[in-house]
Structure formats: structure tokens, C-alpha cells
Design a protein around this motif. Sequence first.
Motif, PDB file in Angstrom:
ATOM      1  N   THR A   1     -89.408 -67.829  -4.170  1.00  0.00           N
ATOM      2  CA  THR A   1     -90.290 -68.126  -5.300  1.00  0.00           C
ATOM      3  C   THR A   1     -89.496 -68.861  -6.374  1.00  0.00           C
ATOM      4  O   THR A   1     -88.288 -68.625  -6.535  1.00  0.00           O
ATOM      5  CB  THR A   1     -90.927 -66.840  -5.874  1.00  0.00           C
ATOM      6  N   GLY A   2     -90.175 -69.730  -7.080  1.00  0.00           N
ATOM      7  CA  GLY A   2     -89.519 -70.474  -8.152  1.00  0.00           C
ATOM      8  C   GLY A   2     -89.872 -69.863  -9.492  1.00  0.00           C
ATOM      9  O   GLY A   2     -90.957 -69.316  -9.681  1.00  0.00           O
ATOM     10  N   THR A   3     -88.929 -69.924 -10.426  1.00  0.00           N
ATOM     11  CA  THR A   3     -89.209 -69.473 -11.792  1.00  0.00           C
ATOM     12  C   THR A   3     -88.733 -70.563 -12.743  1.00  0.00           C
ATOM     13  O   THR A   3     -87.818 -71.338 -12.425  1.00  0.00           O
ATOM     14  CB  THR A   3     -88.498 -68.144 -12.135  1.00  0.00           C
ATOM     15  N   LEU A   4     -89.360 -70.564 -13.903  1.00  0.00           N
ATOM     16  CA  LEU A   4     -88.971 -71.537 -14.931  1.00  0.00           C
ATOM     17  C   LEU A   4     -88.562 -70.766 -16.179  1.00  0.00           C
ATOM     18  O   LEU A   4     -89.378 -70.027 -16.756  1.00  0.00           O
ATOM     19  CB  LEU A   4     -90.156 -72.461 -15.255  1.00  0.00           C
ATOM     20  N   VAL A   5     -87.302 -70.902 -16.536  1.00  0.00           N
ATOM     21  CA  VAL A   5     -86.866 -70.279 -17.794  1.00  0.00           C
ATOM     22  C   VAL A   5     -87.056 -71.312 -18.890  1.00  0.00           C
ATOM     23  O   VAL A   5     -86.414 -72.363 -18.877  1.00  0.00           O
ATOM     24  CB  VAL A   5     -85.389 -69.826 -17.715  1.00  0.00           C
ATOM     25  N   GLN A   6     -87.968 -71.031 -19.793  1.00  0.00           N
ATOM     26  CA  GLN A   6     -88.332 -72.015 -20.796  1.00  0.00           C
ATOM     27  C   GLN A   6     -87.932 -71.524 -22.191  1.00  0.00           C
ATOM     28  O   GLN A   6     -88.463 -70.518 -22.679  1.00  0.00           O
ATOM     29  CB  GLN A   6     -89.852 -72.256 -20.751  1.00  0.00           C
TER      30      GLN A   6
ATOM     31  N   ALA B   1     -94.284 -64.932 -18.378  1.00  0.00           N
ATOM     32  CA  ALA B   1     -95.634 -65.497 -18.522  1.00  0.00           C
ATOM     33  C   ALA B   1     -95.994 -66.180 -17.207  1.00  0.00           C
ATOM     34  O   ALA B   1     -95.124 -66.417 -16.351  1.00  0.00           O
ATOM     35  CB  ALA B   1     -95.653 -66.506 -19.666  1.00  0.00           C
ATOM     36  N   ASP B   2     -97.259 -66.499 -17.070  1.00  0.00           N
ATOM     37  CA  ASP B   2     -97.704 -67.202 -15.867  1.00  0.00           C
ATOM     38  C   ASP B   2     -97.052 -68.586 -15.859  1.00  0.00           C
ATOM     39  O   ASP B   2     -97.066 -69.303 -16.862  1.00  0.00           O
ATOM     40  CB  ASP B   2     -99.234 -67.314 -15.894  1.00  0.00           C
ATOM     41  N   ILE B   3     -96.489 -68.970 -14.713  1.00  0.00           N
ATOM     42  CA  ILE B   3     -95.673 -70.190 -14.676  1.00  0.00           C
ATOM     43  C   ILE B   3     -96.513 -71.463 -14.879  1.00  0.00           C
ATOM     44  O   ILE B   3     -96.053 -72.398 -15.535  1.00  0.00           O
ATOM     45  CB  ILE B   3     -94.852 -70.257 -13.359  1.00  0.00           C
ATOM     46  N   LYS B   4     -97.695 -71.505 -14.366  1.00  0.00           N
ATOM     47  CA  LYS B   4     -98.469 -72.757 -14.411  1.00  0.00           C
ATOM     48  C   LYS B   4     -98.759 -73.204 -15.846  1.00  0.00           C
ATOM     49  O   LYS B   4     -98.418 -74.337 -16.227  1.00  0.00           O
ATOM     50  CB  LYS B   4     -99.784 -72.599 -13.612  1.00  0.00           C
ATOM     51  N   PRO B   5     -99.400 -72.360 -16.657  1.00  0.00           N
ATOM     52  CA  PRO B   5     -99.655 -72.799 -18.037  1.00  0.00           C
ATOM     53  C   PRO B   5     -98.361 -73.100 -18.800  1.00  0.00           C
ATOM     54  O   PRO B   5     -98.318 -74.015 -19.624  1.00  0.00           O
ATOM     55  CB  PRO B   5    -100.392 -71.632 -18.685  1.00  0.00           C
ATOM     56  N   LEU B   6     -97.319 -72.345 -18.494  1.00  0.00           N
ATOM     57  CA  LEU B   6     -96.039 -72.561 -19.189  1.00  0.00           C
ATOM     58  C   LEU B   6     -95.474 -73.940 -18.850  1.00  0.00           C
ATOM     59  O   LEU B   6     -94.988 -74.670 -19.719  1.00  0.00           O
ATOM     60  CB  LEU B   6     -95.038 -71.469 -18.786  1.00  0.00           C
ATOM     61  N   GLN B   7     -95.533 -74.291 -17.549  1.00  0.00           N
ATOM     62  CA  GLN B   7     -95.044 -75.617 -17.115  1.00  0.00           C
ATOM     63  C   GLN B   7     -95.806 -76.724 -17.836  1.00  0.00           C
ATOM     64  O   GLN B   7     -95.220 -77.679 -18.338  1.00  0.00           O
ATOM     65  CB  GLN B   7     -95.212 -75.782 -15.605  1.00  0.00           C
ATOM     66  N   GLU B   8     -97.124 -76.563 -17.896  1.00  0.00           N
ATOM     67  CA  GLU B   8     -97.942 -77.621 -18.503  1.00  0.00           C
ATOM     68  C   GLU B   8     -97.721 -77.686 -20.007  1.00  0.00           C
ATOM     69  O   GLU B   8     -97.589 -78.768 -20.591  1.00  0.00           O
ATOM     70  CB  GLU B   8     -99.418 -77.379 -18.180  1.00  0.00           C
ATOM     71  N   GLU B   9     -97.618 -76.541 -20.622  1.00  0.00           N
ATOM     72  CA  GLU B   9     -97.450 -76.471 -22.078  1.00  0.00           C
ATOM     73  C   GLU B   9     -96.169 -77.172 -22.516  1.00  0.00           C
ATOM     74  O   GLU B   9     -96.112 -77.808 -23.557  1.00  0.00           O
ATOM     75  CB  GLU B   9     -97.393 -75.000 -22.485  1.00  0.00           C
TER      76      GLU B   9
ATOM     77  N   ASN C   1     -86.523 -73.959 -12.509  1.00  0.00           N
ATOM     78  CA  ASN C   1     -85.058 -74.095 -12.583  1.00  0.00           C
ATOM     79  C   ASN C   1     -84.302 -72.991 -11.842  1.00  0.00           C
ATOM     80  O   ASN C   1     -83.079 -72.940 -11.870  1.00  0.00           O
ATOM     81  CB  ASN C   1     -84.553 -74.290 -14.018  1.00  0.00           C
ATOM     82  N   PHE C   2     -85.033 -72.100 -11.217  1.00  0.00           N
ATOM     83  CA  PHE C   2     -84.420 -71.130 -10.294  1.00  0.00           C
ATOM     84  C   PHE C   2     -85.304 -71.038  -9.051  1.00  0.00           C
ATOM     85  O   PHE C   2     -86.532 -71.019  -9.177  1.00  0.00           O
ATOM     86  CB  PHE C   2     -84.382 -69.722 -10.900  1.00  0.00           C
TER      87      PHE C   2
END
Lengths: 220, 364
Positions: free
Chosen positions: B91-96, B174-182, B190-191
Motif C-alpha cells: 500500500t502507498g501512503t503520502l506524508v503531507q 486522513a483519506d489519501i485521495k482527497p489529501l493528494q488532490e488538495e 512517498n512510501f
Amino acid sequence: MIELRDLTKIYHTGEIDVHALRGVSLSVARGEFLSVVGPSGSGKSTLFNILGGLTPPTSGTIHIDGRDLLKMSDAERTDLRKKTVGFVFQKYNLLPTLTAEDNIAIARDIAGNKVEHEPQFEQILTLLGIRERMHHKPRALSGGEQQRVAIARSLVNHPAILLADEPTGNLDTENSTAVLEILRDLNTRLGQTILMITHNPEAAAYGHRMVRMRDGRIVE
Amino acid sequence: MVNRLVFENLKHRPLRTLLGVVSIGVEVTMMLTLVGLSHGVTDDMAVRNRGTGADIVVRPPSSNLFSLGGVGMSEKIVAMVRQEPHVALATGTLVQPVGGVFNSISGIHLDEFNALSGGFRYISGGPFKGPHELLVDQVEARADHLHVGSILKLGKDWRVTGIVESGKLSRMFADIKPLQEEYSQTDKVNFVWVKVDDPANIPVVLAELKEKFDDFKIYTMEEMTSLLTPDNVPVLKGFTDVVIGISVVVGFLVVFLSMYTAVLERTREIGVLKALGASPGYVLGILIRETILLAIAGSVAGILMSYGSQFLIANFAPSFLTMEIVKYWWPIATGIAIVGSLVGTLYPGFKAARQDAIEALSYD
């Protein structure tokens, strides 16, 4: 015991040379109680400091117990103070943080002896009348008691000579008499050689012999 | 006998002794707190990384071990990893980073992340369901006094929907999809966290991934967590060295001043000791023992005070700061305090040792 010949001491203070001793010659026999009298600035204290190994003379010869002080290094003079000379000061000079007992014990420690004094030393403490006061710190002792503790401390390593510099200078008449009696007793009973500096003729009279100093010389 | 004199001297001036002990204590606490923070932060990262349940981690080519966010990689890589033999889950995660240098939200695919990590244990509330909804762990909740329904201002308003047990990857999720778009990171992660079907196959999968994605940074979890130490963070190590240096200087100055005044105050007593035949070494030895005693007492005080630091950091500092009590640093900090104090004693000590006995005896 003590042999001084043509002893001089010059202090260099800035550009001025102060001649504290100008050729002092003196002999003190073993077991003698000698009083040195004289006014302030006569050189008594300088003589005391040289005999105690606290400062070297400028010239002359000085032998204590057969040892030549002039040839001694600082370390050897330190050793002399540990083993050969005992000091009694006008201001007692006890360490304020230690009890009377510990003030005596530290003198033994410095000399490299076991801290506990020998049983025979109890006799001296009895003679000095301070056996019951040994657990007190200096601030809880009277001037007379402090001076008697200082005398005990000066004797605990069995020095050949006891040097007393105005030992009654800070004491009232009653305590002065007591301390002088003790010094005479020590001299009489134990054969302790004592050299006492004083400006008080009555105190000086306790000695076997008196020498008078003025302007760095012995005048009589 | 000298020990008794030293002890009595320290007792004789209780306020000065107390100030000396507290000052050395502060020096030791500074060291232990910083070392504790260094270890705490890196160990906490290691624990939380292990908490994902992954066996292998894939990072973008330009990343380093301690860059949590940074430039992402295409999420397509997750699908490619999944196709590798022996890969059970990926699974991928995005640390924002959000609203400040130290605040970041981990964007996750909740179902995939639960499958990988074994799932969150909810202390209160439940999962996020929409954009600008957050899960926070209990450390974050305690540090920012959050509860379900709280609004957290991180650039935008985020509503807390659940508080979960700590120890899994991050403090905020948080949910990754809205975070990526935001944050204009659409389809970026990034992981990539990889679970292997059997631990015995980890080396095989690692080799395959390294071959296929040769520019990427790929670590086994064991390797990654072993690298998460303060020594591997150059800035942290430099910072620690500087603070230790400052602590030593502070300790040195405190002891220097304390001993210098002690020597002046005891001039006459030093004269008495010398008249009794004390050598310069004997006099110096008294001050050295006094200093060592002071430094040891200060170090004990510093160790106790470091527990106070830990309490304050746990309760009042931001959640990214975690302090550990690093016991193996106790003797090191004590040694540094003793050496610094001894250096501070040298000048006053030699001044005392060289003191002229006659001058000292006439000192009032």
C-alpha cells in the motif's frame, strides 16, 4: 636544638627592600622555654616564620635539630612543618568547619600518621583540660579553649619545637594565665622545647630565658 | 579525614553548595534531555514504522531516511510491486506537511492500511469518511487536547473523527485521495509499504525490487529501523554536540566561580593547612575532592531533573517530541560534568596550592 648565625631576611616590596632581620644569632637548647619579646616591627614574627619553615632566610645559617634550613627545598620545609615544628598562633587558627577532635586529627593526617592519636596523647588533652570539649566546633568554644585545642594540635605529631606566636594575644587575663601555665607545664613535664614570641613582659617571664629584639636585631 | 573536611566545607556553605549542585544538575539535565529527545524521536519513528506491519519499504529515488514528505512517486508503482512474487500486500501512503514545519498528515488507504497493520484500535470515535476528516493517535490527542469532533487548524480546518492507539506509522491520518488532490499530489505517494508472504522470502523480494526499481531507496524494515538512530541524523548529532559543549562551558564557569570564591574565602584556612605541613598537592586534593563530590551530587540531581523534563515534554511539548530516559548516558553525562568541573577547579586549585602561607595566615 636551634642554632642561628647572622640570620638576615630582606623583603622586597616594590622598589623598597625591607630589612626584617639584620644578623640574628641565637642558640636554643633542647627542653628550653625561650621568650622572644620586642615591639611591633622588631622582626619577631619574621624569626618565627623562618624557624617554622614558612619562609627561607636571605642569608646566615640556621640549624634545627641538626638540619640546615638554608639548604632545604620547599618540599623539605613542608616536611619540617609536618614533623619538627608545631605552631600556636595568636588567632588560634582552627579550621572552623571541623570539631576540635578533627582539627587535631587533620594535623596527624597531614603528617602522614594514623588519624587516631596515641593513647598517651590523652594525658596532654587532660593537661589542657579539653577532653570534654573535643566534639565541639570552634564557634562553640571560648577563646581559651580554642587556644588549648590549637596547642593540642601543635603537639599531636610530637614536634621537636613548639613555636608560639603571641599565644595569649587574644585572651583575657584568666585564660592567658591558664595557657601560659599549660605551656610551662608542657615544658616541665614533657621537656617540650618552646619558643614563644610575645610583647607582654609578664607572659615572657614564664620562659627560662628571654631575648629582646629591636629593628631586626637581638638587643639583649 | 580529608573527606570529612570536604564534606564539612560543603555543609558549611549550604546555599553555595546547593547552587553548585543545581547548576551542574541543569548542565546534566540539558545533556540528558537532548540525548533523550534524539533517541526518543528516532526510536518513536522506528516503533511507528514497525507498527505498519510491513517487511519492506520503498522510497522515492531522491528521498533519504529522514525526509518524511518530499517529492512523491507515482502510485502506479504500488500496483507494480503487488505483482512481484511473494508480495502479500502493498500500500502507498503520502506524508503531507500541513500548516507548519513539524505538522504532517499521513494519507492512507484505510482498508489496505488496516490489512497491513492489523487495523487501528479506536480509543474513541471511528474512521474518517470524507475530506478534511482526521484520525489522531492518543499522543497527538493528549498534546493538543483533542477529542472526537475537535477541529484542528492545520492550514485548513480538520475535524477529528477518531482517536486511535499510538504506534502505527503516524500521529494523524486522513483519506489519501482527497489529501493528494488538495495538495496537488494526485496519484502520488512517498512510501510504499510491502508485506511479504513469508519472512523467509524477504531477501528474495528485496533483491527483486532492487533490481526492478534500481534508483529507488528500498529497505527491509529491520534495516530501516536500525538506521533510525541519532548518529545517522547529521543535524541532530551536530546540535547535540553543540548543546553538550555549551553545557560543559556552563558547568566549567559555575564551578570555576564557586571554587574561586571558596579559595578566597578560605585563604586563612589554606594558610593554616600549609603551616601544619600540607603540601600543594594536599591542598589541591581537597578542592578536587570537593569538586568531584559537587559534580556527582549535581549529576544525580540532573538525572532526577531529566525525569521532570520527560514529564514536561510528554505533557506540554508538541506531539512530534518524544523523550526517552537514556540510562547509558547517565555515566557519560556524569563523566562530562566531572571533567568540566575539574577543569573549572584547576585555576582556583593551583591558586590555593601556590598560596603563600604567611600571606594566607595574615588574611582577614
